[in-house]
Design a protein around this motif. Structure first.
Motif, short mmCIF file in Angstrom:
data_model
loop_
_atom_site.label_atom_id
_atom_site.label_comp_id
_atom_site.label_asym_id
_atom_site.label_seq_id
_atom_site.Cartn_x
_atom_site.Cartn_y
_atom_site.Cartn_z
N ALA A 186 0.85 -1.20 0.00
CA ALA A 186 0.00 0.00 0.00
C ALA A 186 0.88 1.24 0.00
CB ALA A 186 -0.92 -0.01 1.22
N ARG A 187 1.93 1.19 0.77
CA ARG A 187 2.85 2.35 0.86
C ARG A 187 3.49 2.63 -0.51
NH1 ARG A 187 8.58 2.02 4.04
NH2 ARG A 187 9.25 4.19 3.78
N ILE A 188 3.94 1.59 -1.18
CA ILE A 188 4.57 1.78 -2.50
C ILE A 188 3.55 2.38 -3.47
CG2 ILE A 188 5.53 0.57 -4.50
CD1 ILE A 188 6.76 -1.45 -2.42
N LEU A 189 2.33 1.84 -3.47
CA LEU A 189 1.30 2.37 -4.39
C LEU A 189 1.01 3.83 -4.10
CD1 LEU A 189 -1.23 -0.63 -4.41
CD2 LEU A 189 0.23 0.10 -6.32
N LEU A 190 0.85 4.15 -2.82
CA LEU A 190 0.50 5.53 -2.46
C LEU A 190 1.64 6.49 -2.76
CD1 LEU A 190 -1.40 4.81 0.89
CD2 LEU A 190 -2.41 5.56 -1.28
N ASN A 191 2.86 5.97 -2.72
CA ASN A 191 4.02 6.81 -3.06
C ASN A 191 4.27 6.88 -4.56
OD1 ASN A 191 4.94 7.87 -0.60
ND2 ASN A 191 5.92 5.93 -0.04
N LEU A 203 -9.16 3.61 -1.97
CA LEU A 203 -9.25 2.50 -1.01
C LEU A 203 -7.91 1.85 -0.71
CD1 LEU A 203 -12.59 0.75 -2.07
CD2 LEU A 203 -12.17 2.32 -0.16
N VAL A 204 -6.84 2.31 -1.35
CA VAL A 204 -5.54 1.71 -1.01
C VAL A 204 -5.20 2.06 0.44
CG1 VAL A 204 -3.04 1.77 -1.47
CG2 VAL A 204 -4.67 1.71 -3.38
N GLY A 205 -4.92 1.06 1.22
CA GLY A 205 -4.61 1.25 2.65
C GLY A 205 -5.81 1.03 3.55
N LYS A 206 -7.04 1.13 2.96
CA LYS A 206 -8.26 0.97 3.76
C LYS A 206 -8.54 -0.53 4.01
CE LYS A 206 -9.52 5.44 3.48
NZ LYS A 206 -8.55 6.01 2.53
N ASN A 216 -10.36 1.51 9.47
CA ASN A 216 -9.07 0.97 9.92
C ASN A 216 -8.15 0.97 8.71
OD1 ASN A 216 -9.77 0.56 12.58
ND2 ASN A 216 -10.40 -1.57 12.28
N TYR A 217 -7.12 1.78 8.77
CA TYR A 217 -6.33 1.97 7.55
C TYR A 217 -4.89 2.39 7.86
CZ TYR A 217 -7.45 6.91 8.50
OH TYR A 217 -7.59 8.13 9.10
N CYS A 218 -4.07 2.33 6.80
CA CYS A 218 -2.77 2.97 6.83
C CYS A 218 -2.75 3.98 5.69
CB CYS A 218 -1.63 1.96 6.70
SG CYS A 218 -1.66 0.95 5.21
N GLU A 219 -1.98 5.04 5.87
CA GLU A 219 -1.87 6.07 4.84
C GLU A 219 -0.49 6.70 4.94
OE1 GLU A 219 -4.79 9.08 5.79
OE2 GLU A 219 -3.59 9.85 7.44
N ILE A 220 -0.13 7.49 3.93
CA ILE A 220 1.17 8.14 3.96
C ILE A 220 1.15 9.28 4.99
CG2 ILE A 220 2.82 9.54 2.62
CD1 ILE A 220 2.74 6.55 1.83
N ASP A 221 2.18 9.31 5.82
CA ASP A 221 2.36 10.41 6.77
C ASP A 221 3.18 11.49 6.08
OD1 ASP A 221 3.09 12.16 8.72
OD2 ASP A 221 3.52 10.62 10.22
N ILE A 234 12.03 7.88 1.81
CA ILE A 234 10.72 7.45 1.35
C ILE A 234 9.66 7.80 2.41
CG2 ILE A 234 9.36 5.48 0.53
CD1 ILE A 234 12.06 4.05 -0.03
N PRO A 235 8.58 8.48 2.00
CA PRO A 235 7.52 8.79 2.97
C PRO A 235 7.02 7.53 3.67
CG PRO A 235 7.17 10.02 0.95
CD PRO A 235 8.31 9.08 0.68
N VAL A 236 6.75 7.64 4.97
CA VAL A 236 6.40 6.46 5.76
C VAL A 236 4.89 6.37 5.98
CG1 VAL A 236 8.64 6.59 6.91
CG2 VAL A 236 6.60 7.56 8.03
N LEU A 237 4.46 5.29 6.61
CA LEU A 237 3.04 5.07 6.89
C LEU A 237 2.66 5.56 8.28
CD1 LEU A 237 2.42 1.43 5.58
CD2 LEU A 237 1.70 3.57 4.50
N ARG A 238 1.39 5.91 8.41
CA ARG A 238 0.81 6.06 9.74
C ARG A 238 -0.49 5.26 9.77
NH1 ARG A 238 -0.56 12.54 9.36
NH2 ARG A 238 -2.21 12.38 7.80
#
Lengths: 232, 572
Positions: free
Chosen positions: B297-302, B318-321, B434-439, B448-452
Motif C-alpha cells: 500500500a505504501r509503495i502504491l500511495l508513493n 481505497l488503497v490502505g483501507k 481501519n487503515y494505513c496512509e502516507i504520513d 521514502i515517505p512512511v506510513l501512519r
C-alpha cells in the motif's frame, strides 16, 4: 509501558549508556576478542557489531563483580551438578546490564544497599560479613510480600538478581543438563513414551492412530490418490 | 543524484520475496519468464552455516537468547521486528497498530508458525451470513485447485476430518501429540471443543529429493537448514533458480515507487540500494507487488504520477483501507499433574501437534466470526527467562515463595514443563476506518515517505475475546489445571492484543469486481493499471480465523497463471 515503548527506551538507553561507558573499557583488546569469538551464530553484521560493542565495555566495577559472585553463590550454592562460575553467570549478568540498561541503576543501587545495610548492622561491608550474617541479610530481602503489589527496592533488587542468576544457570550447559532437557538434536519423534503415558493415565486414541506418521516410511516419497489419501 | 539504469528488460519485476513473491517467482520462472526479484533485505539461506541459528544452545549467545535485538528472541529468523532503525511509522490519535516487518530473502516465512490452513467455503462469503464486511468475488471452488497444488508442491501435514469449513487437502501424516496436548484434548473435548491434528507446512515425510525431512528439533522459527519446513527462499526461489529459471535477485534494495508511462501502465520500479544509497531503475513488462499488505500500500500511495495523481491503483481511494489483523488473546495454566515430570525429548515439530478449529455457530453467539485455539507448552529448550520467579507457583501449593539456596534448583526442576498455554486467533471485521496512509510529515532513512496507522477494535472483536477467555478457563478447569493471571475485563478489551500483533495484517488493496469498491480484481490485477498485480495479503477481503499464508500462495499461483496467459495473449 507497552513492549514497543520498553524496547524503544531500552534502545535509547543503550546509546546513552554506551557513550558514558566507553571510558570504562579496561580490558586489553586480546581479551575482548576472545570474548567476541566465543559467540558464533547467524547474526547480521550490524547485530554482531552491536554485541561486540557491548562486549568491549565494562559496566560493573571489580568490587561489584565480587559482590555479584558472592550473591550468586548464596542464591545457588555449588553442588555436584554445577556452579555459577562454570555457568558463567557473572559474565552473563555483566552483559545483561549493558543489554538492558534499564536494570543498571537498580543493580548498582542494590549492591550499594547491601554494604550500607551491613555497615549499619554489623559494622562491616557485605563481603566481609560471615556467611551467617550474609544469610541474615538475605532473609530480610529474599521473600517478597505476597499480599502487596509494591515491594521495597532491596526486595526488588534481590528478585532481579535471583532471576538473572537462575536463568543464567539454567541456560548454561550444566544447568540444562541438571534440568534434564534432552532435545536440541536430530531425532525421530514417535509420541510420548509408553511409561509416561501410563503414569498420566493417557493413551493415544485408537481412531487417531491412522492419522499419525509411520516413522518407518518417512523416507518414502509422498503419494496420494485422487481423494487426497496418502498411499505411500 | 542520477538514477542508475539497468540494461536488462524483464518480463516481470517482483517486489518482495516472501510467500506471495516467492510463489510468483517460482511459477513465472518455471514458465520461462525472465524475472527480477527486488528484496529490501539481505540474501538469506538457512543452509548457510554463517547465517544459521538452528541447533544453537542458549549459552552460545551472550544474552542467552533474550529478545533485546530480535523481538522473538535472538535465534528467531526474522531480521527486523516491530521497530526497525531508520524505518519508522506513526499512529493517528490513540491507535496502537504494531507493524512487524522482516527484511530478508524469504521475508517472514523464515520464522512463521507454519500453520497452513485453507479458507473454507464460508470464509469467502461472510457478508451473506451476517451482513458485515464484504464477500470475496471468488469462492472456495475457484481457489481449491490451487490449494491442492500448493499442498503437493510445498508439503503440509494434517488429517482428513471432513469438516465443511476446514477443507481437507493433500496431507502428509501428522505427528503424535505431546503430553500437555493430550491433557488439552481431554479438557477441550469435555466442553465440546473440537480438537484435531495441526496442519503445518513441515515435512513429516519426504516430498521430493531436494528437501530434507523434519528431524524434530522444534525450531522452525529459526528456518530449517535441511529445508524441512516451508520458507519462501528455500522452497520456492532457490528451486526456481536451480531448475534453470531466469531469476535475478536484487537484495538490500528498497523499492520506493512503481513508475508508469504516459498511458498509466507500469514500466518498472525505482529502488534505493541500501549499500550505496543510490537510486536504481529496473524495468519490466509486468510489475508484481508482494512487499506485504502495508508495504505494498505504501509503495502504491508513493507512486504518484500525472496519470495516477492519487497514487497508483488508488482511483477508488481505497488503497490502505480495510486493513485488518487477526484478533489474538492468550492465557496460561499451571497443571499440578505435570509437576516432577519424567524427562524425555519432547521437542517435536516447530509448533503445536494439535489444535481446535472454530467449532461453534455464530448465529447463537453475541459476536459474528469465529476463532481457533492454538496450544503450547512442554519440555522445551531453556532460554532467557527460564528460572525467572523460580517458585512463584508454590503459592498454589501452600508453600513458600522466594528464598535462596539449593531449594531453588529443586523448585525449577519441579515446575519444569508444568505450565501450558492457549492462544485464540480469530477473525475480525474489515472496516474502512481501519487503515494505513502516507504520513506527510516523515520519511525513512531512504527518503521514502512512511506510513501512519489508524486502527481500533469494535465490540465484535471484544466480545469474541471475552468468549475466548471463558473457553480457556473452562478447558483449564476440565484439565485439572489452575488458571494463571486474572481474567482481563472490559478495561483491557478482554485481553485483545494490539492490532498487528498476530502479524496477519491483510486487506489494504482488497479485491472485488467493482473498481469503485475495490483495488484489484479477482486475479489480483489493479483495476487502474492492467500490468500491475498484488500477490501478498493486501487483496484479502476478509481474513477468516485462518493464518493467511496458504491463501496468499494459492492466490499468487492463480494470479501467476493469469499473468502468463495474458502475456501470451498480448493483453498486457
Amino acid at each position: 509501558m507497552n513492549r514497543r515503548d520498553s524496547i524503544r527506551s531500552l534502545f535509547l538507553g543503550s546509546i546513552a549508556g554506551g557513550l558514558a561507558l566507553e571510558s570504562c573499557v579496561t580490558e586489553p583488546n586480546t581479551e575482548i576478542e576472545k570474548k567476541i569469538w566465543k559467540y558464533q551464530y547467524g547474526r547480521t553484521p550490524k547485530e554482531q557489531a552491536h554485541d561486540e560493542n557491548l562486549l568491549g565495555q565494562q559496566f560493573f566495577e571489580k568490587s561489584e563483580i565480587i559482590k555479584i559472585k558472592r550473591l550468586a553463590n548464596l542464591i545457588l550454592p555449588p553442588n555436584e551438578n554445577g556452579n555459577i562460575e562454570e555457568a558463567k553467570v557473572p559474565e552473563f549478568i555483566e552483559f545483561m546490564a549493558k543489554d538492558f540498561p534499564s536494570i543498571q541503576t537498580k543493580m548498582r543501587g542494590g549492591l550499594m544497599w547491601l554494604d550500607t545495610h551491613t555497615n549499619k548492622k554489623f559494622g562491616k561491608d557485605f563481603i566481609s560479613c560471615s556467611e551467617d550474617q550474609q544469610h541474615q541479610v538475605l532473609d530480610k530481602i529474599a521473600y517478597p510480600n505476597p499480599n502487596s503489589n509494591e515491594q521495597n527496592q532491596e526486595v526488588q533488587f534481590f528478585s532481579l538478581t535471583r532471576n538473572l542468576v537462575m536463568t543464567g544457570y539454567f541456560t548454561s550447559e550444566a544447568g540444562i543438563k541438571e534440568l534434564g532437557y534432552m532435545g536440541n538434536q536430530p531425532n525421530v519423534w514417535d509420541g510420548v513414551p509408553e511409561d509416561v503415558l501410563k503414569d498420566h493415565g493417557m493413551s493415544y486414541d485408537k481412531s487417531w492412530m491412522p492419522k499419525f506418521v509411520n516413522q518407518s516410511k518417512r523416507n518414502d516419497l509422498a503419494k496420494w490418490d485422487e481423494e487426497g489419501n496418502l498411499i505411500s | 543524484m542520477q538514477i542508475i539504469e539497468n540494461d536488462e528488460q524483464y518480463d516481470v519485476v517482483i517486489v518482495g520475496s516472501g510467500a506471495g513473491g516467492g510463489m510468483a517467482t517460482k511459477i513465472l520462472a518455471d514458465n520461462g519468464l525472465k524475472v527480477a526479484v527486488v528484496e529490501a533485505g539481505p540474501f538469506f539461506d538457512p543452509a548457510n552455516p554463517k547465517q544459521q541459528t538452528q541447533l544453537k544452545w542458549p549459552y552460545e549467545s551472550p544474552r542467552r537468547g533474550a529478545g533485546t535485538i530480535r523481538a522473538f528472541g535472538e535465534f528467531d529468523m526474522a531480521l527486523g521486528g516491530w521497530n526497525i532503525d531508520g524505518e519508522p511509522y506513526n499512529q493517528i490519535g490513540d491507535s496502537k497498530f504494531d507493524w512487524f516487518r522482516s527484511r530478508m530473502l524469504g521475508g517472514r516465512t523464515n520464522h512463521w508458525g507454519r500453520i497452513s490452513l485453507r479458507f473454507g467455503p464460508r470464509d469467502f462469503k461472510g457478508k451473506d451470513r451476517d451482513g458485515l464486511g464484504e464477500n470475496w468475488p471468488i469462492g472456495y471452488k475457484e481457489i481449491k485447485p490451487y490449494y491442492d497444488k500448493v499442498d503437493k508442491l510445498i508439503g503440509v501435514f494434517g488429517s482428513k476430518e471432513n469438516l465443511y469449513n476446514e477443507p481437507d487437502g493433500y496431507f502428509l501424516p501428522a505427528p503424535k501429540p505431546r503430553l500437555h496436548e493430550l491433557y488439552y484434548k481431554k479438557g477441550a473435548e469435555k466442553s465440546g471443543v473440537k480438537v484435531i491434528p495441526s496442519r503445518l507446512s513441515i515435512l513429516t515425510k519426504r516430498i521430493n529429493n531436494e528437501r530434507g525431512i523434519c528431524f524434530y528439533c522444534n525450531q522452525c522459527s529459526r528456518s530449517c537448514s535441511v529445508y524441512g519446513d516451508f520458507s519462501a527462499g528455500s522452497c520456492l526461489i532457490f528451486p526456481a533458480q536451480k531448475s534453470g529459471g531466469q531469476v535475478d535477485l536484487y537484495v538490500n534494495s528498497m523499492v520506493r515507487e512503481v513508475e508508469v508511462n504516459e498511458e498509466g501502465k507500469a514500466t518498472g520500479v525505482l529502488y534505493i540500494n541500501k549499500k550505496d544509497r543510490k537510486e536504481y531503475r529496473v524495468t519490466g513488462k509486468v510489475v508484481v507487488l508482494a512487499a506485504s499488505a502495508c508495504s505494498t500500500a505504501r509503495i502504491l500511495l508513493n507512486s504518484k504520477s500525472a496519470y495516477h495523481p492519487n497514487g497508483l491503483g488508488n482511483s477508488s481511494n481505497l488503497v490502505g483501507k480495510y486493513l485488518h489483523d487477526s484478533t489474538g488473546s492468550d492465557r496460561m495454566a499451571f497443571l499440578p499433574e505435570l509437576m516432577n515430570r519424567k524427562r524425555y525429548n519432547e521437542d517435536g515439530v516447530g509448533g503445536m501437534h494439535l489444535y481446535s478449529p472454530w467449532w461453534l455457530d455464530n448465529k447463537k453467539l453475541d459476536f459474528p466470526r469465529g476463532y481457533h485455539i492454538e496450544v503450547w507448552g512442554g519440555l522445551g529448550m531453556p532460554s532467557y527467562g527460564t528460572g525467572f520467579n523460580p517458585n512463584d507457583l508454590n503459592k498454589y501449593l501452600g508453600l513458600n515463595v522466594g528464598g535462596y539456596g539449593n531449594q531453588l534448583r529443586e523448585d525449577v526442576k519441579k515446575f519444569y514443563g508444568s505450565v501450558m498455554g492457549m492462544s485464540g486467533r480469530g477473525e475480525s471485521i474489515a472496516r474502512k476506518d481501519n487503515y494505513c496512509e502516507i504520513d506527510p510529515t516523515m520519511v525513512d532513512e531512504y527518503g521514502i515517505p512512511v506510513l501512519r496507522f489508524n486502527y481500533s477494535w469494535s465490540n465484535h472483536e471484544r466480545k469474541q475475546a471475552r468468549h475466548m477467555h471463558n473457553t480457556f478457563e473452562e478447558i483449564i478447569e476440565n484439565m485439572g489445571g489452575i488458571v494463571l493471571g486474572d481474567k482481563p475485563g472490559a478495561d483491557k478489551d478482554y485481553g485483545l492484543l494490539n492490532p498487528g500483533r498476530i502479524i496477519h495484517e491483510v486487506g489494504t488493496t482488497r479485491m472485488g469486481s467493482d473498481p469503485k469498491k475495490s483495488v484489484v480484481n479477482e486475479f489480483e490485477q489493479l483495476h487502474d493499471a492492467n500490468n500491475v498485480f498484488i500477490v501478498d495479503a493486501g487483496p484479502f477481503v476478509s481474513q477468516a480465523d485462518k493464518n493467511p499464508t496458504w491463501t496468499i500462495m494459492a492466490l499468487s499461483w492463480r494470479t501467476s497463471e493469469f499473468i502468463i496467459q495474458e502475456l501470451k495473449k498480448q493483453n498486457i
